[in-house]
Every structure is written in structure tokens, then in C-alpha cells.
Scaffold this motif. Structure first.
Motif, PDB file in Angstrom:
ATOM      1  N   LEU A 779       0.862  -1.177   0.000  1.00 19.36           N
ATOM      2  CA  LEU A 779       0.000   0.000   0.000  1.00 19.36           C
ATOM      3  C   LEU A 779       0.897   1.225   0.000  1.00 19.36           C
ATOM      4  CD1 LEU A 779      -2.889   1.061   0.134  1.00 19.36           C
ATOM      5  CD2 LEU A 779      -2.738   0.985   2.622  1.00 19.36           C
ATOM      6  N   ASP A 780       0.821   1.953  -1.141  1.00 24.19           N
ATOM      7  CA  ASP A 780       1.727   3.081  -1.378  1.00 24.19           C
ATOM      8  C   ASP A 780       1.182   4.347  -0.726  1.00 24.19           C
ATOM      9  OD1 ASP A 780       3.897   4.371  -2.407  1.00 24.19           O
ATOM     10  OD2 ASP A 780       3.385   4.055  -4.537  1.00 24.19           O
ATOM     11  N   ASP A 781       2.063   5.312  -0.525  1.00 26.38           N
ATOM     12  CA  ASP A 781       1.674   6.639  -0.017  1.00 26.38           C
ATOM     13  C   ASP A 781       0.828   6.572   1.239  1.00 26.38           C
ATOM     14  OD1 ASP A 781       2.949   7.493  -2.280  1.00 26.38           O
ATOM     15  OD2 ASP A 781       1.109   7.905  -3.416  1.00 26.38           O
ATOM     16  N   PHE A 782       1.096   5.589   2.079  1.00 22.49           N
ATOM     17  CA  PHE A 782       0.293   5.386   3.273  1.00 22.49           C
ATOM     18  C   PHE A 782       0.384   6.619   4.184  1.00 22.49           C
ATOM     19  CE2 PHE A 782      -0.533   3.825   7.588  1.00 22.49           C
ATOM     20  CZ  PHE A 782      -1.758   3.207   7.389  1.00 22.49           C
ATOM     21  N   ALA A 836       9.654   3.096   4.640  1.00 23.17           N
ATOM     22  CA  ALA A 836       9.525   4.553   4.686  1.00 23.17           C
ATOM     23  C   ALA A 836      10.064   5.122   3.385  1.00 23.17           C
ATOM     24  CB  ALA A 836      10.274   5.116   5.869  1.00 23.17           C
ATOM     25  N   GLU A 837       9.273   6.072   2.789  1.00 24.85           N
ATOM     26  CA  GLU A 837       9.653   6.683   1.509  1.00 24.85           C
ATOM     27  C   GLU A 837      10.326   8.026   1.761  1.00 24.85           C
ATOM     28  OE1 GLU A 837       6.225   5.526  -1.753  1.00 24.85           O
ATOM     29  OE2 GLU A 837       5.947   7.315  -0.502  1.00 24.85           O
ATOM     30  N   GLY A 838      11.051   8.491   0.777  1.00 27.51           N
ATOM     31  CA  GLY A 838      11.572   9.872   0.797  1.00 27.51           C
ATOM     32  C   GLY A 838      12.594  10.138   1.901  1.00 27.51           C
TER      33      GLY A 838
HETATM   34 CA    CA Z   1       4.926   6.674  -2.732  1.00 28.74          CA
END
Ligand code: CA
Ligand code: C2E
Ligand code: CA
Length: 893
Positions: A779-782, A836-838
């Protein structure tokens, strides 16, 4: 009238005809009798008249004979001879003869038949025939004239009859005879009465039946005797009379009158043929016959005409009977229809009085049918109805006045005081009567207004719907330049409404929408129309009389603020947001479509800015829209033109910093516009449904690339919600994996919560199938969504990727750190991995590690880049962030 009566009349006419025929017959018979009697009478009269003439002539002849005898009377025979032969005697006789026309000649003969003297001077001593007078001594021949048979006169040659008388001396001695030759025709002075009637004849006979003369003359008959058998002798013996017999002369049946001339031997006989006697009668009978026939013919014609007339009348009667039967039937039908129809019906005559009404009519106004019998005036009924409280309008009086004053050709709906709506229909008939129907249309009216309302309103919020909004917009627009300076149109799109439904259920969602509608109405009292266009889309519009009346921008912000206030539903607190697009229209020429489109573009732009944003429409938005359309066209050829390519970004293990996965990210190098970011063209591909082809291409490329990577490095690809919903997706992806020869457990797909929000039919099914194939799902951009954790219950994900907006603050903001920690804890409970993104700074790295995040992605470990030179080397902890590689730089500028 029927055929029987006609037959009677026919019988009567037949009887009358027979009677008249009989009468005609009797008349004819009577006339015949009369004709015959008349003929007999006439004939007898004629016989008498002629007899009279003959008698006169005979007397005159007797006188002549006496005179002639006187000339020669002596006592002895010698003197007689001397006297007779004397010239004196001859002269005297001539004188006597000359005085009478009938006399042919006078002769004196001696006892031997020798002529002594002749009045015509014939030679003496001529011995003629002996006359019977000489041979009948018993008779007093001196006084009695003997009449001989006709013969040709030897002196004149004419046909004569001799009248002779005996001459005797004083002592009675027979001396000779005096003879006068007579032409019989001369005995009758005129035959004219005979000629009047044809077939009438006259005959002069002696009593012994010798015919002396006949008229019309028949030479051969003269001198003949009537047959002894003739009835004539009997009649003569009887002194005369009339009888009928067949004539011996012409064999015709004749009426014969016989008249013996007194004191003479002569008999006058007059006859007429029966045919002649009946000639006139025949004409009469013919006339009668003709008249009768004519009368009969006329009667027959009249009877025939009468019969035809009768037949017509009978036919008409039959038709009438049939008609009356039909009429009766239709009356029955009418009565049945009247009582069974769903409407109340009343018929008034010209004077406005009831002719007929049905029970339903009475019942509709709580009247008994007996209360309104035929003849009841309309006004009385209206008064009765009003008295029972059934009237429309203000007062019963006004109602009655109003109803009586109607033109009676209208249709109206009475809204009665008891709440019913009655459709009253007046139909005027040519004779001035009026058929009035009353129909209870209360339900129809209500449902009509309901339908009308439904057609124009949103059932849930009771706001206007799209149709109402469009028509309101149309009206507002028309007033631009007149009533309004310009028209403001606001399009509102709720943010994060879908999750409310998904999390709290539809009932809660409905409550939020209703509340939202109430807030809009309350916050924008100046709006001419507030409508719900669909789902979570609302719209407002108002005309602006003067600028400064209400500033659209601040109005929009106020509305966003209102909508964003928390909602309390069943004890839960729910928060949603809204984006608003505003368009101001100053040109009345614009179409409502364009008005909406402009607001929509502004809304689109607002949404692109993020949650709870508003944007005013600007002309460049239209240009952007045009650009998007052009880009969409270019995108269709991008794959074929080899303008698309993939870059990969590593996801590393938080502890060992080893590459766990490489995420494939799309790039488009546009030949004119340069590098276009995926945010710009992925959405476009979705809008134009090119996303399936695009996604499949990316998957094939990525799988092919991943096949050459070490076994422990996985591949993760982004999948659009639309792709997930489309049917061929699972197959396309597994085909790509298989044809690359990749193990499916090395592949992961990343989806955003929008996929679950929209949850188009196939989404969960596709996810299940992918899971069965061994493909992982992340699940992206959670965290950017609204009810994040509820998805964990809905579907078991393999991984959550915490959005970089949280990561950005995690090192400085305790709140963000807490959210991350709580998420990690929760994920652990659900056995879900966290990425964790970014991650850009070592501080972030440390904080995330401390929070227990398992893996990380970010520029700190590597930029999205091409892998032409193999997988990237992950920098050691503490190393500075590398500069962005060329391949990933979005815009050249
Ligand atoms: Ca994303
Ligand atoms: P995403 O899935 O969240 O992808 C990660 C995005 O974050 C990428 O942007 C990446 O360049 C950027 N990023 C990575 N590390 C950092 C960092 O440390 N700091 C910052 N500020 N950003 C970082 P990119 O490539 O522009 O992609 C944007 C979005 O486009 C992606 O977001 C993804 O949703 C979508 N996308 C990209 N490729 C595809 C694709 O093949 N299919 C689909 N459906 N969507 C794609
Ligand atoms: Ca992603």
C-alpha cells in the motif's frame, strides 16, 4: 303496420274490384236489356207509324176503287159493257188514277177477265189473269178489296200489286172486277225513319205472308211468301206485336215488329238486327269495360305503390325494432358503465338541472343519491356540497358564485377544503346540456408533484439536482447585463468522502452529506441555487447585482471552512474536506456547458493543489486543458516512438542497507516538451484509458530487467487503480513475469488507497488472484489518505509504504514520529512490513530506524536512475546525499 294489415287492405281492394266488376257486369246486362227493349219499342213504334201510312194509302185506294166502280155501276150486263167501254169512263178512270201517285193503272174487266177499260189507255179486250175476286162468290167482293201477288205491270212495266174489287149488278149478278195496279213502295210516303238505323228493314206483306214490298229492296224477295213455319203468322193472328227470330232473308237474328193494317189485308213488318240494336250498347259496354279496366289498372298501380309503401314501412319498422333493441342494450351498458366508472358523473340540462348522475358522484361529496334526483338545480347541489364542507377557495359563497359563473367548457382542479383534489371536466353537448365528470386526482396530483420534485431534486439532501441547477443557471445567465452584472458559479468536490462511507457505512455517509447540504444552505444565503450534482459534488450559483456584494473567493473559503468542520455521527467524529472551483461569468452568450466546464477546470486545478483548496478560473486553465488534450494524443504514440523508459530506485534494508527491492518508475521524454513527470502523464493515461497499455509495457520491461538481478533483489511496480479494476490485468502481469522467467515471489505491486477507495468491481478479486500467484502487494503513499488503518482490515497487505510527507517531519516533529511509531506497532500486529519513503537525511534514517521501520527508500540511498551499469551501490551511513542523476531530472529547466 305490418304485412297482415296490408293483406287486409289488399283483400278489401280485391272485394271492391270484384264488386265493381259485378256492378259493371250488371250495368252492362241492364243496359243490354234496355237497349233491346228500346229497339223493340222503336221498331214497334216505327211499325205503327208505317202501318198508319199504309192504312191511309189503302183507304185512299179503297176510295179510288169506289170511284172507279161508281163509273160503271149498272143494272145489267149490256149496259155495263157499254158503260165500261165508253170514253167517258176511260177519262174518269184516268182522272182518278192521276190523283194518286201510288196508282199504276185502273182497269175494269168483265167476268171473263177481258179488259174493258184501262186508265193508261191500254188496248181493250186484253185478257189478263183471272183475279180471285171473281172466283169467290161467298165473299162480299164488292166491298172487300182483294190484294194480289206482285207482278210486272203490263202497262208500265213496273212491279205492281193489284187491288181488286168485285163488280156486281143490283141483283147481285157478277159483272166483272175493278182493278187498281199499285206500286207497293208508293204505299209508304217516306222510308227515312228506316234509314236512321242500319240493319233496319221494312216489309209490306199480305196477311197470307206474301211479300209485296221490302226496304231495303230485295228484288228476289218480292212475291215470295214467308215460310209457313214462321212465327210471323202467329203474331199477325194475334193482332200484331214484336218477336225475335232469325230472318228468312239474311239469316240474321232480328227484332221484328208486326203491325196488321186494320181493315185491310196488309201487314207492315219492321225489323232490326239484334246486332244493330245492340251496337250502341256494345259501345257503352266497351266504354264501361275500358273505364273499368282503366280504373282497375289504376287501382292495381295504386295497390302496387301501396304494397311498396307497406314494404318500406315494414322494413323501417324492423329497422326501428332492431334499433330500439340496440338502444335498450346500449342503455343497459350505459347504466352499468355509469355506475362502475371511476369518475363521478352528472349531466345537467340546458336549464342547469340534473338529468342523470351516478352514485359515485353523490358519494364523492357525501351526498345520498336520493338527495340529487333528476331535476335538482346545479346551484342546489353546489350549496349542499358546500354545506358539507366540500368547496374550493376561500368561502362556500365564493365557490358557488365562481362555479356557477363558469363557461362550462373548461377543465379545472378543485382543491377541496378536505385536502382532496377533484378534476372537474365540463363537456357541453350541442343541445346545451352539460356532461360533468368529477375525478379524484389527489393521489395523482401528489405523485405528480412528487415526481416533478424528484425530477428536479436530490432525494437525499433535498437540494436541487443537476437538472434544476442547469435550468437555474440558464435563467441566471439570461439576466447577465440586465438584472445581474455577472453570475458566480461554484463547484464543490468533497475530499475524502469515500472513506467515510467505507469506514462508517453508508448511513453515516448519508448523514454527513445531508449535514453538509445544510451547512452550504446556511453559509450561502445569497446563493440563488444550491445543488448536489452527484456523489460528493455540490454546486452553487448566484447573480451579482453589484461587485462587493459577496466576494466569491472569500465565499469559497468560508464554505471550505464550513465543510471541514468535524461532523458528529452516532458519537463518531468525522472530518472531510472540500476543493472548490469558482468561475465568474460576465457574458450572457456563454453556454451553461461552458460555465460548468470553466468551474470544473478551476476545481481540477484546486484538487491538483491538494486538499481544501479553492481556485478561481483563469484562462490559462483552458490552455492547460488544451495542452492535456494534446499530450493525450502524443501519449498514444509514445510507446511506439520509444519515448518512454523506466528508471529504478532502490529500497534498502534499514539495518544492513542492502538492496531489498528496486522500484520501477516511468519516464517520458517528449520530443518537444522534454522530460514529463509521471504525475502529469499517468493521470492523463488514466483519463484516456491508455493506462492499461502503458502499465503492461512497464511491467514487461521491468520484469525483463529484473530477471538479470541477483535472486535476493525483488522488483516492485506501481499499478494504477484503473489497471487493477480492468479484467485483463492479472493475466497481463503474470504473462510478463512468466515470459521474463522471473519467480513471481520476487515481484510486488504498489497500489494507492484510491484503488480501495474507488473499489471498482474487480479490484479485490484481482488482488486475491495476485496473492494466489505469489505476488506481494504494497500500500503506497500510506498516511496521505484519511482512514488509513481501516484498509489493513479490508485487505491483508504485505507492506505499507509510509508517505514521504510523514518522513519529512519525523526527525523534528514529535507528532509525526509518534504517528510513525504507532503505525509500525500496528503493522507489526498485522504482520505487515513497513517501508519509509523519501528518506533524504541521516537524521530521518535514524529516527525511522528507532521507530522500527524495516526498510527505506529515498535519495539518501539512491535516486531513481537507469540501470545500464547494473544495480547501484548503496552509500555507507554518514555519506552525503548524492546529486540527482541526469536520467531522473524531471525538467531540464
Ligand atoms: Ca509513494
Ligand atoms: P511513488 O510511487 O510514491 O514513487 C516514488 C516517488 O518519490 C518518485 O517520483 C521518486 O522519484 C520520488 N522520491 C524517491 N525518493 C525520494 C526522496 O528522498 N525525496 C523526494 N522528495 N522524492 C523521492 P516519481 O518518479 O516522479 O513518481 C511519481 C509518482 O508517479 C510515483 O509515486 C507513482 O505514484 C507514479 N508512477 C511512477 N511510475 C509509475 C508507473 O510505472 N506506474 C504507475 N501507475 N505509476 C507510476
Ligand atoms: Ca510507488
Amino acid at each position: 303496420m305490418n304485412s297482415d294489415s296490408f293483406r287486409r287492405i289488399l283483400g278489401l281492394a280485391g272485394g271492391v274490384t270484384l264488386l265493381s266488376l259485378l256492378a259493371a257486369g250488371v250495368a252492362a246486362f241492364k243496359l243490354r236489356e234496355d237497349a233491346l227493349a228500346e229497339a223493340q219499342r222503336q221498331t214497334a213504334a216505327l211499325a205503327r207509324m208505317l202501318g198508319g201510312q199504309v192504312r191511309q194509302s189503302a183507304q185512299s185506294l179503297d176510295l179510288a176503287l169506289n170511284e172507279a166502280m161508281a163509273t160503271v155501276v149498272t143494272d145489267n150486263e149490256e149496259q155495263f159493257q157499254k158503260l165500261a167501254r165508253s170514253a167517258e169512263t176511260a177519262r174518269s178512270l184516268s182522272a182518278i188514277a192521276d190523283r194518286r201517285a201510288a196508282i199504276d193503272a185502273i182497269e175494269i174487266e168483265d167476268q171473263g177477265g177481258v179488259t174493258l177499260v184501262n186508265s193508261r189507255g191500254r188496248a181493250r179486250d186484253w185478257r189478263g189473269p183471272l183475279y180471285p175476286a171473281r172466283d169467290e162468290p161467298g165473299r162480299d167482293s164488292a166491298r172487300e178489296t182483294m190484294i194480289g201477288v206482285p207482278h210486272v205491270s203490263d202497262t208500265t212495266g213496273a212491279m205492281v200489286v193489284d187491288f181488286t174489287r168485285r163488280l156486281a149488278s143490283s141483283d147481285g149478278k157478277f159483272l166483272g172486277v175493278a182493278r187498281i195496279g199499285v206500286t207497293p213502295e208508293a204505299l209508304v210516303s217516306t222510308y227515312s225513319p228506316l234509314s236512321e238505323m242500319p240493319d233496319r228493314s221494312f216489309a209490306l206483306l199480305t196477311r197470307d205472308g206474301s211479300i209485296l214490298s221490302r226496304y231495303p229492296s230485295t228484288a228476289r224477295a218480292i212475291g215470295q211468301r214467308l215460310p209457313q213455319t214462321s212465327a210471323w203468322y202467329g203474331v199477325v193472328a194475334g193482332g200484331g206485336g214484336v218477336y225475335e227470330a232469325v230472318s228468312a232473308f239474311d239469316q240474321k237474328r232480328r227484332i221484328i215488329a208486326v203491325n196488321p193494317v186494320p181493315f185491310s189485308d196488309l201487314v207492315v213488318t219492321v225489323s232490326v238486327t239484334r246486332a244493330a240494336a245492340l251496337a250502341h250498347w256494345r259501345n257503352q259496354v266497351l266504354a264501361i269495360a275500358v273505364c273499368t279496366s282503366l280504373a282497375l289498372a289504376i287501382a292495381a298501380i295504386l295497390m302496387r305503390a301501396l304494397q311498396i309503401q307497406f314494404r318500406r314501412v315494414a322494413e323501417k319498422e324492423a329497422a326501428l325494432r332492431a334499433q330500439s333493441t340496440a338502444l335498450e342494450l346500449s342503455n343497459q351498458r350505459f347504466a352499468t358503465a355509469l355506475e362502475n366508472m371511476s369518475q363521478g358523473l352528472v349531466v345537467f340540462d340546458k336549464a342547469g338541472r340534473v338529468v342523470i348522475s351516478n352514485t359515485r358522484y353523490a358519494r364523492m361529496y357525501a351526498l345520498a343519491p336520493e338527495e340529487i334526483p333528476p331535476g335538482t338545480p346545479a346551484r342546489d347541489i353546489l350549496l349542499m356540497r358546500s354545506a358539507k364542507g366540500f368547496y374550493a377557495g376561500q368561502t362556500p359563497e365564493a365557490y358557488v358564485r365562481n362555479a356557477m359563473g363558469r363557461t362550462f367548457t373548461d377543465q379545472r382542479i378543485d382543491h377541496l377544503t378536505d385536502g382532496r383534489s377533484i378534476l372537474v371536466n365540463h363537456a357541453a353537448c350541442p343541445d346545451g346540456s352539460l356532461v360533468v365528470t368529477h375525478e379524484d386526482v389527489t393521489e395523482r396530483e401528489q405523485s405528480n408533484s412528487r415526481i416533478a420534485h424528484m425530477a428536479m431534486h436530490d432525494e437525499l439532501t433535498q437540494l436541487g439536482n443537476r437538472a434544476l441547477f442547469l435550468s437555474a443557471l440558464q435563467s441566471l445567465k439570461r439576466e447577465i447585463g440586465d438584472a445581474y452584472k455577472h453570475v458566480v458559479l461554484l463547484l464543490i468536490d468533497l475530499d475524502a468522502f469515500k472513506p467515510v462511507n467505507d469506514t462508517f457505512g453508508h448511513i453515516a455517509g448519508d448523514i454527513v452529506l445531508r449535514e453538509c447540504a445544510q451547512r452550504l444552505l446556511a453559509a450561502a444565503p445569497y446563493a440563488h441555487v444550491v445543488a448536489r450534482l452527484g456523489g460528493d459534488e455540490f454546486a452553487l450559483a448566484w447573480g451579482v447585482v453589484d461587485t462587493g456584494f459577496v466576494d466569491p473567493e472569500s465565499a469559497a473559503r468560508r464554505l471550505i471552512a464550513e465543510i471541514s468542520r468535524p461532523y458528529s455521527v452516532h458519537g463518531e467524529t468525522i472530518t472531510i474536506g472540500a476543493c472548490i472551483g469558482v468561475a465568474i461569468h460576465e457574458d450572457r452568450q456563454i453556454s451553461t456547458d461552458d460555465m460548468l466546464r470553466r468551474a470544473d477546470l478551476a476545481l481540477y486545478a484546486a484538487k491538483a493543489d491538494g486538499a481544501n483548496r479553492m481556485r478561481m478560473f483563469a484562462p490559462d486553465m483552458e490552455r492547460d486543458a488544451v495542452t492535456r488534450r494534446e499530450l493525450a494524443v502524443d501519449l498514444a504514440n509514445a510507446i511506439a516512438n520509444d519515448e518512454l523508459y523506466l528508471v529504478y530506485q532502490p529500497i534498502v534494508d534499514a539495518k544492513s542497507r542492502q538492496i531489498r527491492q528496486m522500484e520501477a518508475l516511468l519516464r517520458w521524454r517528449h520530443p518537444v516538451r522534454g522530460l514529463i513527470p509521471p504525475q502529469e502523464f499517468v493521470g492523463l493515461a488514466e483519463e484516456t484509458r491508455q493506462i492499461d497499455a502503458l502499465g503492461e509495457w512497464a511491467a514487461r520491461r521491468a520484469c525483463a530487467a529484473a530477471a538479470s538481478w541477483p535472486e535476493e533483489v525483488g522488483l516492485t511496480v506501481n499499478v494504477s487503480p484503473l489497471q487493477l479494476a480492468s479484467h485483463g490485468f492479472v493475466e497481463a502481469l503474470t504473462r510478463a513475469i512468466d515470459s521474463a522467467g522471473l519467480a513471481s515471489h520476487r515481484v510486488e505491486i504498489e497500489i494507492t488507497e484510491t484503488a480501495l477507495l474507488q473499489n471498482r468491481g474487480n479490484t479485490l478479486g484481482s488482488l486475491g488472484k495476485l496473492r494466489e500467484c505469489g505476488i506481494s502487494i504494497a500500500l503506497d503513499d500510506f498516511g496521505t489518505g484519511f482512514s488509513s488503518l481501516s484498509y489493513l482490515k479490508q485487505f491483508r497487505f504485505d507492506r505499507l509504504k509510509i508517505d514521504r510527507s510523514f518522513v519529512a517531519d519525523v526527525a523534528r516533529d514529535a507528532g509525526s514520529a509518534a504517528i510513525v511509531s504507532a503505525t509500525v506497532e500496528l503493522a507489526r500486529a498485522f504482520h505487515v512490513e513497513i517501508t519509509a519513503e523519501g528518506v533524504e537525511t541521516p537524521a530521518q534514517y535514524d529516527a525511522l530506524r528507532a521507530a522500527g521501520v524495516g526498510s527505506m527508500q529515498g535519495y539518501l540511498f539512491g535516486w531513481p536512475d537507469d540501470i545500464e551499469n547494473g544495480l547501484p551501490a548503496i552509500p555507507a551511513p554518514g555519506a552525503l546525499m548524492r546529486p540527482a542523476p541526469l536520467a531522473t531530472r524531471i525538467r531540464a529547466a
